[in-house]
Design a protein around this motif. Structure first.
Motif, PDB file in Angstrom:
ATOM      1  N   TRP A   1      -4.669  -4.669  -4.278  1.00  0.00           N
ATOM      2  CA  TRP A   1      -3.419  -4.743  -3.520  1.00  0.00           C
ATOM      3  C   TRP A   1      -2.269  -4.077  -4.271  1.00  0.00           C
ATOM      4  CZ3 TRP A   1      -3.253  -5.927   1.410  1.00  0.00           C
ATOM      5  CH2 TRP A   1      -4.269  -6.730   1.958  1.00  0.00           C
ATOM      6  N   HIS A   2      -1.524  -3.240  -3.572  1.00  0.00           N
ATOM      7  CA  HIS A   2      -0.384  -2.535  -4.174  1.00  0.00           C
ATOM      8  C   HIS A   2       0.499  -1.963  -3.071  1.00  0.00           C
ATOM      9  CE1 HIS A   2      -3.189   0.685  -3.171  1.00  0.00           C
ATOM     10  NE2 HIS A   2      -2.167   1.521  -3.191  1.00  0.00           N
ATOM     11  N   THR A   3       1.648  -1.456  -3.482  1.00  0.00           N
ATOM     12  CA  THR A   3       2.395  -0.582  -2.583  1.00  0.00           C
ATOM     13  C   THR A   3       2.682   0.699  -3.333  1.00  0.00           C
ATOM     14  OG1 THR A   3       4.138  -0.472  -0.934  1.00  0.00           O
ATOM     15  CG2 THR A   3       4.765  -1.381  -3.071  1.00  0.00           C
ATOM     16  N   ASP A   4       2.658   1.828  -2.635  1.00  0.00           N
ATOM     17  CA  ASP A   4       2.740   3.120  -3.312  1.00  0.00           C
ATOM     18  C   ASP A   4       4.158   3.420  -3.797  1.00  0.00           C
ATOM     19  OD1 ASP A   4       0.085   3.471  -2.560  1.00  0.00           O
ATOM     20  OD2 ASP A   4       0.585   4.658  -0.798  1.00  0.00           O
ATOM     21  N   HIS A   5       4.232   4.067  -4.964  1.00  0.00           N
ATOM     22  CA  HIS A   5       5.463   4.721  -5.441  1.00  0.00           C
ATOM     23  C   HIS A   5       6.631   3.765  -5.708  1.00  0.00           C
ATOM     24  CE1 HIS A   5       4.379   9.116  -4.211  1.00  0.00           C
ATOM     25  NE2 HIS A   5       3.275   8.400  -4.309  1.00  0.00           N
TER      26      HIS A   5
ATOM     27  N   TRP B   1       2.017  -4.264   1.621  1.00  0.00           N
ATOM     28  CA  TRP B   1       1.073  -3.920   0.554  1.00  0.00           C
ATOM     29  C   TRP B   1      -0.183  -3.370   1.245  1.00  0.00           C
ATOM     30  CZ3 TRP B   1      -0.007  -8.730  -3.050  1.00  0.00           C
ATOM     31  CH2 TRP B   1       1.091  -8.978  -3.872  1.00  0.00           C
ATOM     32  N   HIS B   2      -1.018  -2.608   0.506  1.00  0.00           N
ATOM     33  CA  HIS B   2      -2.317  -2.227   1.057  1.00  0.00           C
ATOM     34  C   HIS B   2      -3.392  -2.252  -0.023  1.00  0.00           C
ATOM     35  CE1 HIS B   2      -0.424   1.596  -0.159  1.00  0.00           C
ATOM     36  NE2 HIS B   2      -1.644   2.042  -0.393  1.00  0.00           N
ATOM     37  N   ASN B   3      -4.633  -2.204   0.445  1.00  0.00           N
ATOM     38  CA  ASN B   3      -5.795  -2.371  -0.426  1.00  0.00           C
ATOM     39  C   ASN B   3      -6.953  -1.591   0.185  1.00  0.00           C
ATOM     40  OD1 ASN B   3      -7.893  -3.335  -2.023  1.00  0.00           O
ATOM     41  ND2 ASN B   3      -7.748  -5.458  -1.283  1.00  0.00           N
TER      42      ASN B   3
ATOM     43  N   HIS C   1      -7.086  12.343   3.588  1.00  0.00           N
ATOM     44  CA  HIS C   1      -5.945  13.201   3.260  1.00  0.00           C
ATOM     45  C   HIS C   1      -4.658  12.410   3.441  1.00  0.00           C
ATOM     46  CE1 HIS C   1      -7.907  17.432   3.864  1.00  0.00           C
ATOM     47  NE2 HIS C   1      -8.421  16.752   2.859  1.00  0.00           N
ATOM     48  N   ARG C   2      -3.798  12.475   2.442  1.00  0.00           N
ATOM     49  CA  ARG C   2      -2.564  11.687   2.506  1.00  0.00           C
ATOM     50  C   ARG C   2      -1.336  12.561   2.360  1.00  0.00           C
ATOM     51  NH1 ARG C   2      -0.967   7.140  -1.870  1.00  0.00           N
ATOM     52  NH2 ARG C   2       0.918   8.338  -2.268  1.00  0.00           N
ATOM     53  N   ILE C   3      -0.402  12.346   3.260  1.00  0.00           N
ATOM     54  CA  ILE C   3       0.944  12.897   3.074  1.00  0.00           C
ATOM     55  C   ILE C   3       1.867  11.726   2.837  1.00  0.00           C
ATOM     56  CG2 ILE C   3       2.891  13.806   4.413  1.00  0.00           C
ATOM     57  CD1 ILE C   3       1.233  16.199   4.994  1.00  0.00           C
TER      58      ILE C   3
HETATM   59 FE   LIG Z   1      -1.988   3.271  -2.093  1.00  0.00          FE
END
Ligand SMILES: [Fe+2]
Ligand SMILES: O=C(O)CCC(=O)C(=O)O
Length: 275
Positions: free
Chosen positions: A94-98, A249-251, A264-266
């Motif tokens: 679990w985290h959130t980006d940036h 949050w995502h995992n 692919h992520r933007i």
């Molecule tokens: Fe992430």
């Protein structure tokens, strides 16, 4: 356009729209839905790398991720992949980006490019619902607190990823990151109160050491996942997910050993955060 909640307090599936060609009005409705529900899922999208980049710019700008490999022909696209012989995935807790940036990315547009035969779902948890569920005592305890976030311990040359078989893929080992954010932020567009600490990047409260911070941080990390504030996405070819890093949050569930998965992520530019 039709919106169907994915779970009582997190996520919405939006049908009847093609992201690559949507109208300005649809785009606005999609943004609002993501700010509120935290993540939106779109099925059966025709979404080339060019469409992906055009959509990110149209949303309001693209942040280039410092660490993930970039798509060779399209440098705005980060490649989130795990080879069949790798054991460690990207984002597998679990985290959130940036959040380690002082102006953290608003969110991400993630496109499924190659999927394992089964597994490889992604989960999200709503930090507005998490905040609401805190006791009045805990709400009072964290009112006005700020926390320090960094990614250095994860991505540096001898950091967490370097000790795994994902280490060889990543860039940015020498970067130094660090940002201070309120522990409870107001969503820049909805005004909703959100719990804004996460296990991956939040190190300590301002004015306290890591050791002094850990008991309350652990309590908040545990409280952030409630019985009913999560949703789970089973990817299919043509699925696109867009999420809000402030709201969720995502995992990335790592349950497909022996199979390849490539996304692919933007990363969408964000704004400064305030209590
Ligand atoms: Fe992430
Ligand atoms: O691969 C996924 O499902 C998500 C990985 C992740 O954490 C990210 O792209 O930010």
């Amino acid at each position: 356009m039709k919106m169907t909640p994915m779970a009582p307090k997190c996520g919405v599936e939006i049908s009847g729209i093609q992201l690559a060609t949507c109208s300005d009005e649809e785009m606005e409705a999609v943004k609002q839905a993501i700010y509120e529900h935290g993540v939106a899922v779109f099925r059966d999208q025709e979404f080339s790398p060019e469409d992906h980049i055009r959509f990110g710019k149209r949303w309001g700008g693209i942040d280039i991720n410092n660490y993930f490999p970039l798509q060779q022909d399209f440098q705005e696209i980060a490649v989130v992949k795990k080879e069949a012989d790798q054991k460690t995935n990207i984002g597998g807790d679990w985290h959130t980006d940036h959040s380690y940036d002082q102006i953290p990315a608003m969110g991400s547009v993630l496109v499924a490019r190659e999927l394992p035969p089964s597994g490889g779902d992604t989960m999200w948890a709503h930090m507005g619902a998490a905040y609401d569920a805190l006791s009045d005592e805990v709400k009072a305890e964290i009112e006005g607190l700020e926390a320090f976030h960094t990614a250095d311990h994860i991505y540096k040359a001898d950091g967490l990823y370097a000790q795994t078989d994902m280490g060889r893929e990543l860039r940015g080992h020498d970067l130094k990151t660090g940002a201070v954010h309120p522990v409870v932020i107001r969503h820049p567009h909805t005004g909703r109160k959100l719990l804004y600490v996460n296990k991956a990047f939040t190190i300590n409260f301002v004015g306290k050491t890591r050791e002094e911070s850990m008991p309350l941080l652990e309590k908040l990390f545990a409280a952030a996942l409630t019985d009913d504030n999560q949703c789970r996405l089973e990817w299919k070819p043509g699925t696109v997910a867009i999420w809000d890093n402030r709201t969720t949050w995502h995992n990335a569930v790592n349950d497909y050993q022996g199979h390849r998965r490539e996304m692919h992520r933007i990363t969408l530019s964000g704004e400064a955060l305030a209590a």
